[in-house]
Design an enzyme around this catalytic site. Structure first.
Site, mmCIF file in Angstrom:
data_model
loop_
_atom_site.group_PDB
_atom_site.id
_atom_site.type_symbol
_atom_site.label_atom_id
_atom_site.label_comp_id
_atom_site.label_asym_id
_atom_site.label_seq_id
_atom_site.Cartn_x
_atom_site.Cartn_y
_atom_site.Cartn_z
ATOM 1 C CE LYS A 1 80.378 -43.824 35.784
ATOM 2 N NZ LYS A 1 81.152 -42.793 35.073
ATOM 3 C CG ASP B 1 83.322 -41.066 33.240
ATOM 4 O OD1 ASP B 1 83.515 -41.316 34.452
ATOM 5 O OD2 ASP B 1 84.089 -41.457 32.331
ATOM 6 C CG ASP C 1 90.560 -40.445 34.297
ATOM 7 O OD1 ASP C 1 91.070 -39.556 33.579
ATOM 8 O OD2 ASP C 1 91.228 -41.341 34.834
#
Lengths: 308, 308
Positions: free
Chosen positions: A226, A27, A29
């Protein structure tokens, strides 16, 4: 439930962690950066993985940018050599879903976009003609007598909706009218109800989807972000030789990233505490989400302990 | 369930109808007018009721206008002599609710408004200071570093949310941040998921409420529009001598107007077929709503049959 997570807090544990996997899915951020701020030793950790011949992929629910735009974001943070092929955004996953699973024919069937340019570009790249989206005429005030976007174009066979920080009533009204058409499919890029900012949390894509779903009386749409496995399907389609047990998902949220890795039966998950979750989530499990195999204060700890 | 509705299709039935009630509560859009178009013999019917010394009230879920603004709308349609006191809008009902039941003190407690001027004006008329709403600075692009509206003003103790056809991300982000404050109450003017236009149906207040509720993780707010009885409480507070059994609710929707009249135990309900519902709703009851006592093709039929 998985057993209690192992903290990456010494060289031995980090070596065991690195040796367990040949592919790392990140991922972005809250893991690599926080807003506009690069997190410590991220570049060093990514270089280490490269040196160790690991496959590195990036999996983000942000639909506002195309993968090509995302490579620029990496470069601006000083993270070199990230290619478009390594990036999986919810806009890309949605485009792949529309191409492979929606029964739409890109030659004849158009898509109405509620969202930003990332969605348009990815849909166009797989061959679709898009309407709406960033068309500047949608920024004009809603006037149902004058809008050039209604009545509905009968060649539009789907609405793809994502986060739109330029949301307005004109866009909502036209999108709503497409959703009232029975033969128009409805797909969301992701359903995150919020997304982080500095210093303020902000309403996310999932909240806008809720408005569209409620007003149109539609069922909840499939979504490609996700923790939906549609996103992981896209990764495995692009990299068919990946072995799930040799993959590790790295993220800062239990309810999206870690759940995504667990549901996808990836070999491991690493939770970093540099984003949404705090260490307390590992002991107070009232949140109801499964715990990861590993955790660390931040991603850079991998490099720091490896170099001890 | 009520017995099968009686159609107002001859003089005898109309006389029986008129003699049964001394007060008529009218929904507006779809009953008196449709968009910008006055419906036939509406003025004549309202004049007839006046001549017969009936009390005439107007009950609308439209929160965008104040009652004062609404009197102008009536005048523009040529419906004379309608005073502010006869009009009950969801913005007015919300203001009364905030004053009487919210435990807020207008002297010290401010209200953040997501919505149009009708809400601001009615809240101000009962003594509240409002923030947000139609403040032109909210039309500027959202910039979390620069917004003058955050951090939250600690004297704001409630969010009142209604339809805002100037919805944008700046308004959503600030409202969302107020809703994340535990001590800030949350009230909606109404929860209609859509509202009619010509020629297009449009997403309504209830859809925007859904976005705010979903993003903030709040419970559904109380709402002051039909069919909520908070609206009827406002009517009975203003006219304490009304007798429920002598009141008739007139509207074009089973799920708001007619349900409002039935839940409120009013003596009668008249469904007019000049708006949302078609005659088929009276025989095909799969919609699950109770039926009214009377129905008519349009309100003007009262005048037409009375004059036969």
């Amino acid at each position: 439930m998985t057993s209690q997570p192992i903290k990456l807090n010494d060289k031995e544990t980090v070596l065991q962690f690195l040796n367990s996997y040949d592919t790392f899915l990140f991922d972005c951020d809250g893991v690599l950066w926080s807003g506009t701020h690069l997190l410590p030793n991220v570049i060093e950790t990514l270089s280490l993985l490269e040196k160790l011949n690991k496959t590195v992929l990036f999996v983000t629910n942000n639909s506002t940018k195309s993968r090509q735009d995302y490579t620029k974001k990496f470069a601006n943070f000083g993270i070199k050599n990230v290619s478009k092929d390594q990036i999986f955004s919810s806009s890309f996953a949605t485009a792949i879903y529309m191409k492979n699973f929606s029964s739409l024919d890109p030659k004849t069937d158009k898509i109405w976009v509620f969202g930003e340019s990332g969605i348009e570009k990815e849909l166009q790249e797989v061959g679709f003609t898009t309407l709406g989206g960033t068309d500047p005429r949608l920024l004009e005030e809603w006037d149902q007598q004058k809008t050039p976007f209604l009545p509905c174009d009968p060649s539009v066979k789907a609405v793809v909706a994502g986060l739109d920080t330029k949301i307005n009533f004109h866009k909502l009204c036209v999108t709503f009218n497409y959703l009232k058409e029975d033969d128009v499919k409805y797909v969301a890029t992701n359903i995150d109800s919020t997304f982080p900012g500095k210093p303020y949390l902000q309403p996310g894509c999932g909240s806008m989807i809720e408005l569209l779903t409620k007003s149109s009386g539609r069922s909840e749409p499939p979504n490609c972000g996700k923790p939906s496995q549609l996103m992981l399907d896209t990764v495995f389609e692009a990299f068919p030789n990946l072995k799930r047990e040799k993959c590790c998902m790295v993220g800062d949220r239990l309810n999206t990233d870690i759940k995504f890795g667990i549901d996808g039966k990836l070999g491991g998950q690493l939770l970093v505490l540099s984003g949404v979750e705090k260490e307390s989530c590992l002991s107070d499990e009232t949140h109801g989400f499964e715990l990861p195999k590993y955790y660390a204060d931040k991603l850079g700890d991998v490099y720091e302990h490896y170099s001890e």
